[in-house]
Design a protein around this motif. Sequence first.
Motif, PDB file in Angstrom:
ATOM      1  N   LEU A 365     -11.299  13.060  -3.196  1.00 17.46           N
ATOM      2  CA  LEU A 365     -10.049  12.446  -2.729  1.00 17.46           C
ATOM      3  C   LEU A 365     -10.342  11.190  -1.906  1.00 17.46           C
ATOM      4  O   LEU A 365      -9.614  10.171  -2.003  1.00 17.46           O
ATOM      5  CB  LEU A 365      -9.241  13.453  -1.902  1.00 17.46           C
ATOM      6  CG  LEU A 365      -8.606  14.607  -2.712  1.00 17.46           C
ATOM      7  CD1 LEU A 365      -8.000  15.594  -1.770  1.00 17.46           C
ATOM      8  CD2 LEU A 365      -7.522  14.044  -3.666  1.00 17.46           C
ATOM      9  N   GLU A 366     -11.374  11.335  -1.065  1.00 22.96           N
ATOM     10  CA  GLU A 366     -11.719  10.157  -0.262  1.00 22.96           C
ATOM     11  C   GLU A 366     -12.147   9.004  -1.160  1.00 22.96           C
ATOM     12  O   GLU A 366     -11.803   7.830  -0.903  1.00 22.96           O
ATOM     13  CB  GLU A 366     -12.848  10.497   0.713  1.00 22.96           C
ATOM     14  CG  GLU A 366     -12.384  11.395   1.862  1.00 22.96           C
ATOM     15  CD  GLU A 366     -13.522  11.787   2.780  1.00 22.96           C
ATOM     16  OE1 GLU A 366     -14.693  11.529   2.429  1.00 22.96           O
ATOM     17  OE2 GLU A 366     -13.258  12.389   3.858  1.00 22.96           O
ATOM     18  N   GLU A 367     -12.879   9.358  -2.240  1.00 24.32           N
ATOM     19  CA  GLU A 367     -13.318   8.326  -3.172  1.00 24.32           C
ATOM     20  C   GLU A 367     -12.103   7.701  -3.861  1.00 24.32           C
ATOM     21  O   GLU A 367     -12.030   6.501  -4.079  1.00 24.32           O
ATOM     22  CB  GLU A 367     -14.289   8.903  -4.205  1.00 24.32           C
ATOM     23  CG  GLU A 367     -15.666   9.212  -3.646  1.00 24.32           C
ATOM     24  CD  GLU A 367     -16.377   7.948  -3.176  1.00 24.32           C
ATOM     25  OE1 GLU A 367     -16.240   6.883  -3.819  1.00 24.32           O
ATOM     26  OE2 GLU A 367     -17.098   8.053  -2.138  1.00 24.32           O
ATOM     27  N   LYS A 368     -11.197   8.660  -4.239  1.00 24.56           N
ATOM     28  CA  LYS A 368      -9.973   8.181  -4.866  1.00 24.56           C
ATOM     29  C   LYS A 368      -9.209   7.282  -3.885  1.00 24.56           C
ATOM     30  O   LYS A 368      -8.629   6.260  -4.264  1.00 24.56           O
ATOM     31  CB  LYS A 368      -9.084   9.346  -5.327  1.00 24.56           C
ATOM     32  CG  LYS A 368      -9.608  10.009  -6.577  1.00 24.56           C
ATOM     33  CD  LYS A 368      -8.684  11.140  -7.004  1.00 24.56           C
ATOM     34  CE  LYS A 368      -9.165  11.795  -8.256  1.00 24.56           C
ATOM     35  NZ  LYS A 368      -8.272  12.860  -8.676  1.00 24.56           N
ATOM     36  N   ASP A 369      -9.180   7.773  -2.649  1.00 28.86           N
ATOM     37  CA  ASP A 369      -8.461   6.987  -1.644  1.00 28.86           C
ATOM     38  C   ASP A 369      -9.138   5.596  -1.497  1.00 28.86           C
ATOM     39  O   ASP A 369      -8.444   4.571  -1.344  1.00 28.86           O
ATOM     40  CB  ASP A 369      -8.451   7.716  -0.276  1.00 28.86           C
ATOM     41  CG  ASP A 369      -7.504   8.906  -0.307  1.00 28.86           C
ATOM     42  OD1 ASP A 369      -6.575   8.938  -1.150  1.00 28.86           O
ATOM     43  OD2 ASP A 369      -7.652   9.822   0.557  1.00 28.86           O
ATOM     44  N   LYS A 370     -10.451   5.639  -1.546  1.00 28.55           N
ATOM     45  CA  LYS A 370     -11.159   4.361  -1.437  1.00 28.55           C
ATOM     46  C   LYS A 370     -10.822   3.467  -2.625  1.00 28.55           C
ATOM     47  O   LYS A 370     -10.616   2.254  -2.483  1.00 28.55           O
ATOM     48  CB  LYS A 370     -12.675   4.590  -1.380  1.00 28.55           C
ATOM     49  CG  LYS A 370     -13.147   5.138  -0.061  1.00 28.55           C
ATOM     50  CD  LYS A 370     -14.682   5.344  -0.102  1.00 28.55           C
ATOM     51  CE  LYS A 370     -15.206   5.858   1.169  1.00 28.55           C
ATOM     52  NZ  LYS A 370     -16.662   6.035   1.147  1.00 28.55           N
ATOM     53  N   ILE A 371     -10.831   4.117  -3.806  1.00 29.01           N
ATOM     54  CA  ILE A 371     -10.511   3.338  -5.015  1.00 29.01           C
ATOM     55  C   ILE A 371      -9.086   2.810  -4.913  1.00 29.01           C
ATOM     56  O   ILE A 371      -8.811   1.634  -5.225  1.00 29.01           O
ATOM     57  CB  ILE A 371     -10.685   4.215  -6.268  1.00 29.01           C
ATOM     58  CG1 ILE A 371     -12.195   4.528  -6.470  1.00 29.01           C
ATOM     59  CG2 ILE A 371     -10.108   3.545  -7.508  1.00 29.01           C
ATOM     60  CD1 ILE A 371     -12.465   5.529  -7.555  1.00 29.01           C
ATOM     61  N   LEU A 375      -7.983  -0.786  -4.875  1.00 23.55           N
ATOM     62  CA  LEU A 375      -7.006  -1.313  -5.812  1.00 23.55           C
ATOM     63  C   LEU A 375      -5.834  -1.886  -5.065  1.00 23.55           C
ATOM     64  O   LEU A 375      -5.287  -2.937  -5.468  1.00 23.55           O
ATOM     65  CB  LEU A 375      -6.515  -0.168  -6.741  1.00 23.55           C
ATOM     66  CG  LEU A 375      -7.558   0.344  -7.749  1.00 23.55           C
ATOM     67  CD1 LEU A 375      -6.996   1.522  -8.487  1.00 23.55           C
ATOM     68  CD2 LEU A 375      -7.922  -0.804  -8.754  1.00 23.55           C
ATOM     69  N   GLU A 376      -5.426  -1.201  -4.001  1.00 26.29           N
ATOM     70  CA  GLU A 376      -4.309  -1.713  -3.218  1.00 26.29           C
ATOM     71  C   GLU A 376      -4.705  -3.076  -2.627  1.00 26.29           C
ATOM     72  O   GLU A 376      -3.902  -4.037  -2.608  1.00 26.29           O
ATOM     73  CB  GLU A 376      -3.951  -0.709  -2.100  1.00 26.29           C
ATOM     74  CG  GLU A 376      -3.195   0.505  -2.579  1.00 26.29           C
ATOM     75  CD  GLU A 376      -1.790   0.155  -3.038  1.00 26.29           C
ATOM     76  OE1 GLU A 376      -1.174  -0.846  -2.599  1.00 26.29           O
ATOM     77  OE2 GLU A 376      -1.263   0.996  -3.856  1.00 26.29           O
ATOM     78  N   ALA A 377      -5.930  -3.161  -2.175  1.00 27.74           N
ATOM     79  CA  ALA A 377      -6.355  -4.411  -1.576  1.00 27.74           C
ATOM     80  C   ALA A 377      -6.421  -5.504  -2.618  1.00 27.74           C
ATOM     81  O   ALA A 377      -6.011  -6.680  -2.385  1.00 27.74           O
ATOM     82  CB  ALA A 377      -7.732  -4.250  -0.910  1.00 27.74           C
ATOM     83  N   ARG A 378      -6.868  -5.224  -3.766  1.00 31.29           N
ATOM     84  CA  ARG A 378      -6.962  -6.196  -4.826  1.00 31.29           C
ATOM     85  C   ARG A 378      -5.565  -6.629  -5.259  1.00 31.29           C
ATOM     86  O   ARG A 378      -5.324  -7.775  -5.608  1.00 31.29           O
ATOM     87  CB  ARG A 378      -7.739  -5.606  -6.016  1.00 31.29           C
ATOM     88  CG  ARG A 378      -9.209  -5.445  -5.676  1.00 31.29           C
ATOM     89  CD  ARG A 378      -9.924  -4.708  -6.791  1.00 31.29           C
ATOM     90  NE  ARG A 378      -9.930  -5.559  -7.996  1.00 31.29           N
ATOM     91  CZ  ARG A 378     -10.455  -5.157  -9.173  1.00 31.29           C
ATOM     92  NH1 ARG A 378     -10.988  -3.961  -9.268  1.00 31.29           N
ATOM     93  NH2 ARG A 378     -10.430  -5.992 -10.223  1.00 31.29           N
ATOM     94  N   LYS A 379      -4.675  -5.508  -5.270  1.00 27.37           N
ATOM     95  CA  LYS A 379      -3.293  -5.842  -5.643  1.00 27.37           C
ATOM     96  C   LYS A 379      -2.715  -6.845  -4.691  1.00 27.37           C
ATOM     97  O   LYS A 379      -2.052  -7.816  -5.096  1.00 27.37           O
ATOM     98  CB  LYS A 379      -2.489  -4.533  -5.640  1.00 27.37           C
ATOM     99  CG  LYS A 379      -1.027  -4.748  -5.980  1.00 27.37           C
ATOM    100  CD  LYS A 379      -0.327  -3.385  -5.933  1.00 27.37           C
ATOM    101  CE  LYS A 379       1.164  -3.569  -6.195  1.00 27.37           C
ATOM    102  NZ  LYS A 379       1.896  -2.320  -6.067  1.00 27.37           N
TER     103      LYS A 379
END
Length: 390
Positions: A365-371, A375-379
Amino acid sequence: MVQIFVAYRNGESITAYQAIKLKNYKEISTAFDQAELFDHPDPQIALPVFPKSNKNGTAYFSHYSETPPELRKRNGQMQMNRDMSLTHKLYAQVFSRVRTLKIAAYQHNTSKGQEITLHIRNAKIEAPVREPKTGIYYFIDVLLELEATSPYHWFYQWNGRLALEIKVTHPIDREKRDSLNQLGFQIFEIGFKQSTIKKIEEYNKQKLSEEDFNRLIEVFRQPFKEGRFVRSGRMLGEAHFLDDFEEQYHMIFGYEAQKEELEKQMVKLTFEQKKLQDKIKSDTDNLEQELSDKRQAFNSEFIQREIAVQKLENSALTLVNGANQKKSEIEKTYSDKENELKRYDEILRKSSSLEKIADNQKYRLEEKDKIIASLEARKWYHLIFNNRNK
């Protein structure tokens, strides 16, 4: 007129009843000139008699009317002392017909009779005995010729015979007693109670045939035949010893005295033996009783100890059972705890596995959260970039 019951034929006594039977059978003649029956055994003074019976049937002898009155008077005076009572006639017949007679002989100076058994060879009624010096005849009521006596010495002391005198109306006179004693006859006088005499004499008041008389004889003889009756009486005087009897008497008397002494010693020894046997038995019984008591006490104590041991064993068994039960309970508790621990271990293992899974899940989940954050940051970056490019 004197009546007699016993006469003599050929020197032997015969009763009036017997003579009447012989007359009826025509075996004897009763004619005066052919007379066979006499009132006395001595032919020099004997007078002929004939049998007859009175209206009651009682038989007796009577003198012939042909006999001179003075001779009849003379012999009648000699017959005066001869007892004609029915009791006398009856018991003379009874004692003449027994072959064994038990008597209790009392001496004039003793109060206790000596029991003697007589074994009789022969008996004579109205047995005549002639005194040789005087020529006087004495008549013995019943003369017993003995075969033996018990004790045996009496046979020799009495010269092998015993003169029975039956006392009913009068006792034997002193002259007859002393003369018979001197001639070697021991006299045994038998008396009767007045009640007995009265009872017997009552039969004279009724018709008394020969059959009735013989029936009475058998009735009164029966107790003697059966040996269950002892006749008591008095010994009168003491018989003079005849030749050969005195020596035999002293020999037998000495033998019987020795035998009696030996029997007394045997009785004494038997008594002592029995006394000793009783003591031995008593001691043995006491010892056996003592041993029995001890054995019983031992058995009782042994049983008590067995009971105590059994109680101890039961108590020990109860304790062992309790311990085993406790052990089982403990083992069961241990097993339950062990199982619980196993469950706890299992739970811990599962919990650890779940923690790992959770950690992995958390990491993922943390990895997902990181991803997602990346992704949110890239967005946002693209958005920002795109906005700038416009």
